[in-house]
Design an enzyme around this catalytic site. Sequence first.
Site: not given
Length: 623
Positions: A298, A349
């Site tokens: 993330d 990401e």
Amino acid sequence: MSIFSDYDVYLFKEGTHTRLYKKFGAHVKEGGVYFAVWAPNAQAVYVMGDFNNWNKFSHPLKRRDESSGIWEGFVEGVWVGCKYKYHIITRDSKSLEKADPFGFFHEGPPGNASIVWDLSYNWQDHEWMRSRREKNSLESPISIYEVHLGSWKKGLGYRQLAEELPKYVKDLGFTHVEFLPVMEHPFYGSWGYQITGYFAPTSRYGTPQDFMYLIDALHKEGIGVYLDWVPSHFPTDPHGLAYFDGTALYEYEDWRKRYHPDWTSFVFDYSKGEVRSFLISSAHFWLDVYHADGLRVDAVASMLYLDYSRKDWVPNVYGGRENLEAIEFLRELNKSIYRDFEGVQTVAEESTAWPMVSRPVYLGGLGFGMKWKMGWMHDTLFYFSKDPIYRKYHHDCLTFSIFYAFSENFVLPLSHDEVVHGKGSLISKMHGDVWQKFANLRALYAYMWTHPGKKLLFMGGELAQWEEWNHEKSLDWYLLDYDLHRGIQLLIKDLNRLYRKEKALHELDFSPEGFEWVDFSDWEKSIISYLRKSKDGDMVLVVCNFTPVVREGYRIGVPKGGFWRELINTDAKEYGGSGVGNLGGVWAEPVPFHSRPYSLKLTLPPLAVLILKPCEEPASSCM
């Protein structure tokens, strides 16, 4: 006697230890439990818990040595299931009560204690693990169903989810699931992105073995499991990592690097070898102990840039904005994962144009296997929100993505981030009345599933849910009582089936040889057409009409003669469409067009996508 060898300590301090969970934490031994924790700046460390009625001083740990910062000791009479915390005396004689950073199991708020646990489990996923390398390769179909465990169906634990989720995902045709962070987190509303337990699945849904059972059940159905993992920041809850021994231990000391304004959380100090070893060991833990098949990392961009969302920031030693320590951490993370685990993937990401995110470290890349294609997502959703009358002025939102489609190994994400915080659901983003919204959504999905790149869809997208996602309630399953919503779900099933079956749609997702424009220039009618190809020459033709106007006799150039079967028409009545089409397919005519020797004369349905494949004759073998 210490269970840490001198070599363990060396690797720990160097930042390359990958199995710290075998050393730190609470480990069950005969007659008691061995505890070990890193607190180099503490005056003293004690273990307190159920076993001693939470006496803060009765069970001290000892320093392993003067330099490692490791405190350890064996405590008799501690049992599996016992709650515990570390009582830490800081340099300035203050008392802290901390959960175990390496705890395998934690109770939820408000207690937030760690729980002594044995992670033994009899895995039944041998066939999956043997074949994982092939099923999880970059040339294989990877279609990911993104899930928040607490709100897929509210109230289900890991075991109950194991009875329903694998069958549902398999029936929809997805190849993988991706779980929003399951690691223990004190605030449910963070969806798991504010982690305090980097080695523990949340106890909200059951025990560690219950979570293993869920992964086992998915593997037995042939479904891969990716876990969302967050090394970019951590919350400041008093029982967690923040100021763990009274000093900035896991976090940067300089507040300009330590504090993350987006999440009001702390940033890991990637310059410390011990912190890098902690994070790398956490990543390895989920791949090793829980048989995860990949990690989606993330907020990578927030790690890469020192000025990310900051007005006050500290340049690197060269005066630049890049966090050199974080870059080296990510490279070491990926090198170690691909070295030690066969058939896994890491996915970034990363929301900027940082180069070579999904290229090997030895070529200068960050070493990820894949990267989310955020630009494609933004451009595509912007395009579909526009009135078709004006789409011709935004034609480049469709065509631009191909110019950089093969610069990285991209995943096309329609994730949870697009259906929260007032953004609305996917169906609500589509332009037009109800019929047009559904037609647009069907066209969007077909365009996505035929565009180069792997696929990711957040739960509820297959239902065409009207309301944006709410983590406090279940998906709106009742919508499947309505034909239009069932049609969307059926289309997802058929797209996944076709994506898996046709090598042309997945084998060369990351290679320019797998894509060829037929015509990207018909901006006036908002029509694009392209070929997807496999290594052995198989191909499918995709024709997209993004206006509500039926186009009769629309000619498309093709490289082959014969019959071209209509594999999917998103305007088919079974999907909720109007039923305009080509009666199952068309014969190619020896009429050169689009610089190709043959052409098809097609009827293009309104707001729809056609997927066709060349066959020798109109036979079922072409399906």
